[in-house]
Design an enzyme around this catalytic site. Structure first.
Site: not given
Ligand code: NDP
Length: 276
Positions: A63, A100, A126, A128, A149, A151
């Site tokens: 993206k 999105d 992240g 999304a 997580r 910050f």
């Molecule tokens: P990214 O990998 O870009 O970001 C992941 C995020 O989750 C980061 O903020 C990360 O924190 C955090 N994270 C991961 N594991 C944990 C944990 N165990 N506890 C707390 N925080 C955690 O993923 P996306 O942003 O692309 O996706 C995030 C979610 O959104 C997913 O579940 C995905 O399936 C869903 N999604 C749904 C869509 C829809 O159309 N319904 C569209 C896009 C995404 P850190 O930065 O500290 O690593």
């Protein structure tokens, strides 16, 4: 007309199924394929558009690259720094959009979740989450707290509108126990079967909880946990998935797909696939 979704991995993508269903609803024919991006996104997208592609979706991890690839960006795409929809214009230019965030806003309205004047807690910063912040502010929420997580990523997102957005750590959030009308889980925790590190007393005060992740049965570890805590309105992200696709469909073809009907269709399809 030819459409596609580009990403890596891509075999799991439900986009072809969703867009074929939209086409059926609207009584039109289209092809919609999955294209695996093995080198650069630009390479795959160039080939696709040169071969007559009219538009494509872009998914993880492409993206950000799609944002640089597009010749022009919608306001949402520019604010998010990420593109999930590309369209070949009549003059050959490629326009980039991010559906999105607007897709999530549409789904929250479909579900009658609180938005106007709402105090919103966003978990995760992240890909999304980046697409959600600007559309949330546009919907007239009263405040947005972003917790992550890592910050620093939350702090960067907060710079989009420092008067309205506060970034904090899980420790700060759990120490203060503030009240929220809506909690959005945009972390990948549910994918790992885990819960974000939020104290129950913070969630208990929320009126509504939405997990961007989706499952065939419509519940995730996060929504089940919130339901157990007595949160009245809980939902998974299937409606967001379909609404963002419907917005791409509209950008490409100018046609309105029926999102609510497609949610039922997709849940039935996924439940059947799970049993098989
Ligand atoms: P990214 O990998 O870009 O970001 C992941 C995020 O989750 C980061 O903020 C990360 O924190 C955090 N994270 C991961 N594991 C944990 C944990 N165990 N506890 C707390 N925080 C955690 O993923 P996306 O942003 O692309 O996706 C995030 C979610 O959104 C997913 O579940 C995905 O399936 C869903 N999604 C749904 C869509 C829809 O159309 N319904 C569209 C896009 C995404 P850190 O930065 O500290 O690593």
């Amino acid at each position: 007309m030819r459409f596609a979704v580009l990403g890596n991995p891509i075999a799991h993508s439900l986009s072809p199924l969703i867009h074929q269903h939209f086409a059926q609803q609207c009584g039109i024919d289209l092809t919609y394929e999955r294209l695996l991006v093995e080198g650069s996104l630009a390479e795959t997208a160039d080939k696709f558009f040169a071969a007559g592609g009219a538009g494509c979706n872009v998914t993880v991890p492409c993206k950000l690259e799609a944002c640089a690839y597009a010749s022009t960006l919608s306001d949402n795409a520019a604010a998010a720094g990420a593109v999930n929809t590309l369209k070949k214009e009549a003059d050959g230019r490629i326009s980039g959009f991010n559906t999105d965030g607007p897709g999530l806003m549409q789904d929250l309205k479909r579900l009658r979740f609180p938005l106007q004047g709402a105090r919103v807690l966003l978990l995760g910063a992240g890909g999304a989450a980046r697409g959600i912040v600007r559309p949330l502010l546009t919907e007239g929420i009263s405040s947005l707290t972003i917790v992550n997580r890592t910050f620093d990523k939350a702090a960067v997102l907060a710079t989009l509108c420092p008067e309205q957005i506060r970034a904090c750590t899980y420790q700060e959030l759990n120490a203060e126990i503030p009240s929220f009308d809506l909690v959005l889980n945009a972390t990948a925790a549910s994918l790992q079967g885990a819960l974000p590190d939020v104290r129950d007393s913070v969630l208990q005060q929320a009126g509504a909880a939405y997990d961007l992740m989706y499952t065939p049965q419509g519940s995730t570890p996060f929504t089940l946990h919130c339901e157990d805590l007595g949160v009245r309105q809980c939902a998974d992200g299937i409606g967001m998935l379909i609404a963002q696709a419907a917005l791409s469909f509209k950008i490409w073809l100018g046609l309105d797909a029926d999102v609510a009907q497609t949610v039922s269709y997709l849940r039935t399809y996924l439940a059947g696939r799970k049993q098989a």
